[in-house]
Scaffold this motif. Structure first.
Motif, PDB file in Angstrom:
ATOM      1  N   LEU A 193      -6.021   0.836  -0.470  1.00  0.00           N
ATOM      2  CA  LEU A 193      -6.218   0.706  -1.914  1.00  0.00           C
ATOM      3  C   LEU A 193      -7.710   0.801  -2.214  1.00  0.00           C
ATOM      4  O   LEU A 193      -8.483  -0.046  -1.757  1.00  0.00           O
ATOM      5  CB  LEU A 193      -5.664  -0.634  -2.410  1.00  0.00           C
ATOM      6  CG  LEU A 193      -4.147  -0.808  -2.364  1.00  0.00           C
ATOM      7  CD1 LEU A 193      -3.758  -2.267  -2.601  1.00  0.00           C
ATOM      8  CD2 LEU A 193      -3.460   0.097  -3.391  1.00  0.00           C
ATOM      9  N   PRO A 194      -8.156   1.810  -2.972  1.00  0.00           N
ATOM     10  CA  PRO A 194      -9.599   2.036  -3.139  1.00  0.00           C
ATOM     11  C   PRO A 194     -10.258   1.218  -4.245  1.00  0.00           C
ATOM     12  O   PRO A 194     -11.477   1.069  -4.268  1.00  0.00           O
ATOM     13  CB  PRO A 194      -9.667   3.533  -3.486  1.00  0.00           C
ATOM     14  CG  PRO A 194      -8.377   3.794  -4.200  1.00  0.00           C
ATOM     15  CD  PRO A 194      -7.357   2.900  -3.564  1.00  0.00           C
ATOM     16  N   GLY A 195      -9.447   0.687  -5.169  1.00  0.00           N
ATOM     17  CA  GLY A 195     -10.018  -0.015  -6.315  1.00  0.00           C
ATOM     18  C   GLY A 195     -10.111  -1.517  -6.103  1.00  0.00           C
ATOM     19  O   GLY A 195     -10.000  -2.027  -4.982  1.00  0.00           O
ATOM     20  N   LYS A 196     -10.294  -2.230  -7.173  1.00  0.00           N
ATOM     21  CA  LYS A 196     -10.311  -3.685  -7.142  1.00  0.00           C
ATOM     22  C   LYS A 196      -8.936  -4.159  -6.684  1.00  0.00           C
ATOM     23  O   LYS A 196      -7.906  -3.703  -7.194  1.00  0.00           O
ATOM     24  CB  LYS A 196     -10.617  -4.222  -8.543  1.00  0.00           C
ATOM     25  CG  LYS A 196     -10.724  -5.739  -8.623  1.00  0.00           C
ATOM     26  CD  LYS A 196     -11.042  -6.164 -10.061  1.00  0.00           C
ATOM     27  CE  LYS A 196     -11.108  -7.682 -10.193  1.00  0.00           C
ATOM     28  NZ  LYS A 196     -11.379  -8.078 -11.603  1.00  0.00           N
ATOM     29  N   LYS A 197      -8.894  -5.082  -5.723  1.00  0.00           N
ATOM     30  CA  LYS A 197      -7.601  -5.443  -5.143  1.00  0.00           C
ATOM     31  C   LYS A 197      -7.589  -6.883  -4.661  1.00  0.00           C
ATOM     32  O   LYS A 197      -8.631  -7.493  -4.411  1.00  0.00           O
ATOM     33  CB  LYS A 197      -7.284  -4.510  -3.969  1.00  0.00           C
ATOM     34  CG  LYS A 197      -8.342  -4.512  -2.866  1.00  0.00           C
ATOM     35  CD  LYS A 197      -8.067  -3.432  -1.844  1.00  0.00           C
ATOM     36  CE  LYS A 197      -9.173  -3.356  -0.790  1.00  0.00           C
ATOM     37  NZ  LYS A 197      -8.925  -2.277   0.189  1.00  0.00           N
ATOM     38  N   GLN A 198      -6.361  -7.384  -4.511  1.00  0.00           N
ATOM     39  CA  GLN A 198      -6.174  -8.754  -4.029  1.00  0.00           C
ATOM     40  C   GLN A 198      -4.866  -8.815  -3.249  1.00  0.00           C
ATOM     41  O   GLN A 198      -3.854  -8.260  -3.680  1.00  0.00           O
ATOM     42  CB  GLN A 198      -6.129  -9.732  -5.206  1.00  0.00           C
ATOM     43  CG  GLN A 198      -5.964 -11.195  -4.794  1.00  0.00           C
ATOM     44  CD  GLN A 198      -5.889 -12.136  -5.982  1.00  0.00           C
ATOM     45  OE1 GLN A 198      -6.034 -11.704  -7.130  1.00  0.00           O
ATOM     46  NE2 GLN A 198      -5.653 -13.405  -5.730  1.00  0.00           N
ATOM     47  N   LEU A 199      -4.893  -9.463  -2.101  1.00  0.00           N
ATOM     48  CA  LEU A 199      -3.697  -9.663  -1.281  1.00  0.00           C
ATOM     49  C   LEU A 199      -3.347 -11.142  -1.262  1.00  0.00           C
ATOM     50  O   LEU A 199      -4.188 -11.984  -0.957  1.00  0.00           O
ATOM     51  CB  LEU A 199      -3.929  -9.171   0.152  1.00  0.00           C
ATOM     52  CG  LEU A 199      -2.831  -9.499   1.173  1.00  0.00           C
ATOM     53  CD1 LEU A 199      -1.513  -8.825   0.793  1.00  0.00           C
ATOM     54  CD2 LEU A 199      -3.263  -9.072   2.585  1.00  0.00           C
ATOM     55  N   VAL A 200      -2.090 -11.452  -1.617  1.00  0.00           N
ATOM     56  CA  VAL A 200      -1.598 -12.830  -1.602  1.00  0.00           C
ATOM     57  C   VAL A 200      -0.355 -12.879  -0.730  1.00  0.00           C
ATOM     58  O   VAL A 200       0.528 -12.026  -0.853  1.00  0.00           O
ATOM     59  CB  VAL A 200      -1.260 -13.324  -3.020  1.00  0.00           C
ATOM     60  CG1 VAL A 200      -0.643 -14.727  -2.961  1.00  0.00           C
ATOM     61  CG2 VAL A 200      -2.507 -13.339  -3.892  1.00  0.00           C
ATOM     62  N   THR A 201      -0.275 -13.865   0.167  1.00  0.00           N
ATOM     63  CA  THR A 201       0.892 -13.995   1.024  1.00  0.00           C
ATOM     64  C   THR A 201       1.574 -15.349   0.812  1.00  0.00           C
ATOM     65  O   THR A 201       0.933 -16.323   0.390  1.00  0.00           O
ATOM     66  CB  THR A 201       0.520 -13.840   2.513  1.00  0.00           C
ATOM     67  OG1 THR A 201      -0.303 -14.945   2.920  1.00  0.00           O
ATOM     68  CG2 THR A 201      -0.223 -12.530   2.750  1.00  0.00           C
ATOM     69  N   TYR A 202       2.849 -15.397   1.142  1.00  0.00           N
ATOM     70  CA  TYR A 202       3.670 -16.592   0.968  1.00  0.00           C
ATOM     71  C   TYR A 202       4.310 -16.928   2.321  1.00  0.00           C
ATOM     72  O   TYR A 202       5.237 -16.237   2.754  1.00  0.00           O
ATOM     73  CB  TYR A 202       4.721 -16.363  -0.112  1.00  0.00           C
ATOM     74  CG  TYR A 202       4.104 -16.015  -1.453  1.00  0.00           C
ATOM     75  CD1 TYR A 202       3.635 -17.007  -2.301  1.00  0.00           C
ATOM     76  CD2 TYR A 202       3.935 -14.686  -1.847  1.00  0.00           C
ATOM     77  CE1 TYR A 202       3.031 -16.697  -3.514  1.00  0.00           C
ATOM     78  CE2 TYR A 202       3.335 -14.363  -3.057  1.00  0.00           C
ATOM     79  CZ  TYR A 202       2.888 -15.373  -3.885  1.00  0.00           C
ATOM     80  OH  TYR A 202       2.279 -15.054  -5.079  1.00  0.00           O
ATOM     81  N   PRO A 203       3.814 -17.952   2.997  1.00  0.00           N
ATOM     82  CA  PRO A 203       4.184 -18.226   4.389  1.00  0.00           C
ATOM     83  C   PRO A 203       5.689 -18.350   4.661  1.00  0.00           C
ATOM     84  O   PRO A 203       6.163 -17.876   5.695  1.00  0.00           O
ATOM     85  CB  PRO A 203       3.466 -19.549   4.688  1.00  0.00           C
ATOM     86  CG  PRO A 203       2.294 -19.539   3.764  1.00  0.00           C
ATOM     87  CD  PRO A 203       2.776 -18.879   2.514  1.00  0.00           C
ATOM     88  N   LEU A 204       6.438 -18.987   3.781  1.00  0.00           N
ATOM     89  CA  LEU A 204       7.849 -19.263   4.061  1.00  0.00           C
ATOM     90  C   LEU A 204       8.809 -18.260   3.427  1.00  0.00           C
ATOM     91  O   LEU A 204      10.018 -18.381   3.594  1.00  0.00           O
ATOM     92  CB  LEU A 204       8.213 -20.678   3.596  1.00  0.00           C
ATOM     93  CG  LEU A 204       7.410 -21.819   4.227  1.00  0.00           C
ATOM     94  CD1 LEU A 204       7.864 -23.161   3.671  1.00  0.00           C
ATOM     95  CD2 LEU A 204       7.551 -21.800   5.746  1.00  0.00           C
ATOM     96  N   SER A 205       8.284 -17.292   2.719  1.00  0.00           N
ATOM     97  CA  SER A 205       9.140 -16.313   2.053  1.00  0.00           C
ATOM     98  C   SER A 205       9.369 -15.092   2.929  1.00  0.00           C
ATOM     99  O   SER A 205       8.467 -14.634   3.633  1.00  0.00           O
ATOM    100  CB  SER A 205       8.519 -15.859   0.727  1.00  0.00           C
ATOM    101  OG  SER A 205       8.631 -16.867  -0.245  1.00  0.00           O
ATOM    102  N   GLY A 206      10.595 -14.560   2.854  1.00  0.00           N
ATOM    103  CA  GLY A 206      10.913 -13.318   3.534  1.00  0.00           C
ATOM    104  C   GLY A 206      10.926 -12.184   2.532  1.00  0.00           C
ATOM    105  O   GLY A 206      10.155 -12.184   1.576  1.00  0.00           O
ATOM    106  N   HIS A 207      11.824 -11.226   2.745  1.00  0.00           N
ATOM    107  CA  HIS A 207      11.954 -10.091   1.832  1.00  0.00           C
ATOM    108  C   HIS A 207      12.842 -10.537   0.679  1.00  0.00           C
ATOM    109  O   HIS A 207      14.031 -10.203   0.610  1.00  0.00           O
ATOM    110  CB  HIS A 207      12.568  -8.904   2.577  1.00  0.00           C
ATOM    111  CG  HIS A 207      12.269  -7.580   1.960  1.00  0.00           C
ATOM    112  ND1 HIS A 207      11.025  -6.979   2.044  1.00  0.00           N
ATOM    113  CD2 HIS A 207      13.042  -6.734   1.242  1.00  0.00           C
ATOM    114  CE1 HIS A 207      11.064  -5.817   1.414  1.00  0.00           C
ATOM    115  NE2 HIS A 207      12.265  -5.647   0.911  1.00  0.00           N
TER     116      HIS A 207
END
Length: 314
Positions: free
Chosen positions: A278-292
């Motif tokens: 992703l070339p622009g402004k970006k943010q990654l957030v994860t949720y430890p106990l969540s699956g798909h």
């Protein structure tokens, strides 16, 4: 002479096995991308299947019921029809003094009613929403899916419709296949949304098909490439080129990427590769106990904070 005879018999046996394998894979590819109108009870646990059901599943694939809308929004909404590659059914919900419009796209084997909880939160944040049924789902036409390939055109149709109403702040939000469809639409049609919110997109069609093959307890080779080939042939597209990791390079607008750390259908490696591209402004957030799955189930308050903070900053 005997050696030639044995080699000929061996070659004939291999050819027969190869032909039979292709026939079986054709059934699987068709069932994976085409929905049935009858109600199918899904048994996610292979151990819960009877012996006859397992054999039938191995030979002919898993049937998928056509996704339906189980509920409607609690708020006043309008049902609209848009002509795309098929006729699409959408729900639009407006709020007073809206900050913009969020167009919401569901995942594989789902329909727009399963995105109502996200819509509710966006409305509380002050945004109009538009919930979309992809082809083969809910109130839209068709009985098949291309897992984000042709659906990209439907994303464009919805984006163009909202833009034609004079909306200047258009946000695209999708989960799984919906996220992939958004990414491909931006890549193919050069859409310029204000920002995108992407929940658990897979890295490539090859990887997601291969992972599902492993979950069924089958060998990935040659099953995965054969499924890709026949699935594409049956639906009129080249599945090997369906690569969201590459699409990510075209997304210049701000992007929020969300992923569940317990996801067995999309890997951390795929997620990191998409994020890196992703070339622009970006943010990654994860949720430890969540699956798909729907992140609001286990992380309602955190999801709301994460999404609200992202939107406020963009």
């Amino acid at each position: 002479m005997k050696i030639k005879k044995y080699l000929k018999a061996f070659g004939g046996t291999l050819l027969t096995i190869f032909v039979l394998l292709n026939v079986v894979v054709c059934f699987h590819a068709y069932k994976m991308t085409h929905f049935t109108t009858k109600r199918v009870e899904r048994l996610e646990d292979n151990n819960a299947m009877s012996a006859s059901t397992k054999i039938k599943t191995i030979l002919f694939g898993v049937e998928n019921s056509r996704p339906q809308n189980a509920i409607t929004p609690a708020q006043k909404f309008e049902t609209i029809k848009l002509k795309s590659n098929v006729m699409l059914e959408c729900w639009t919900i407006n709020t007073d003094n809206a900050k913009g419009t969020v167009i919401i796209f569901h995942g594989y084997r789902a329909a727009k009613s399963q995105m109502i909880d996200r819509s509710d939160e966006f409305l509380k944040m002050g945004y109009n929403t538009m919930l979309v049924d992809f082809m083969g789902s809910g109130g839209s036409e068709g009985n098949y899916t291309t897992i984000g390939f042709e659906e990209a055109q439907e994303v464009k149709t919805c984006f163009d419709y909202v833009a034609s109403k004079g909306e200047k702040h258009i946000y695209l939000m999708g989960t799984s296949m919906g996220a992939v469809s958004i990414m491909k639409a931006i890549n193919d049609y050069h859409l310029e949304p204000t920002a995108v919110l992407l929940e658990c997109p897979f890295g490539s069609m090859y990887k997601t098909v291969g992972l599902r093959v492993r979950l069924m307890g089958l060998h990935t080779f040659p099953t995965t490439p054969l499924l890709m080939f026949w699935g594409g042939i049956e639906n009129g597209f080249w599945a090997f080129s369906h690569n969201p990791t590459e699409y990510a390079k075209s997304i210049k607008c701000p992007a929020l990427l969300l992923w569940g750390e317990s996801d067995i259908k999309v890997s951390r490696e795929e997620t990191d590769e998409i994020y890196a591209n992703l070339p622009g402004k970006k943010q990654l957030v994860t949720y430890p106990l969540s699956g798909h799955e729907d992140y609001l189930i286990k992380y309602h308050d955190k999801w709301v904070r994460d999404v609200s903070s992202f939107l406020q900053g963009n």
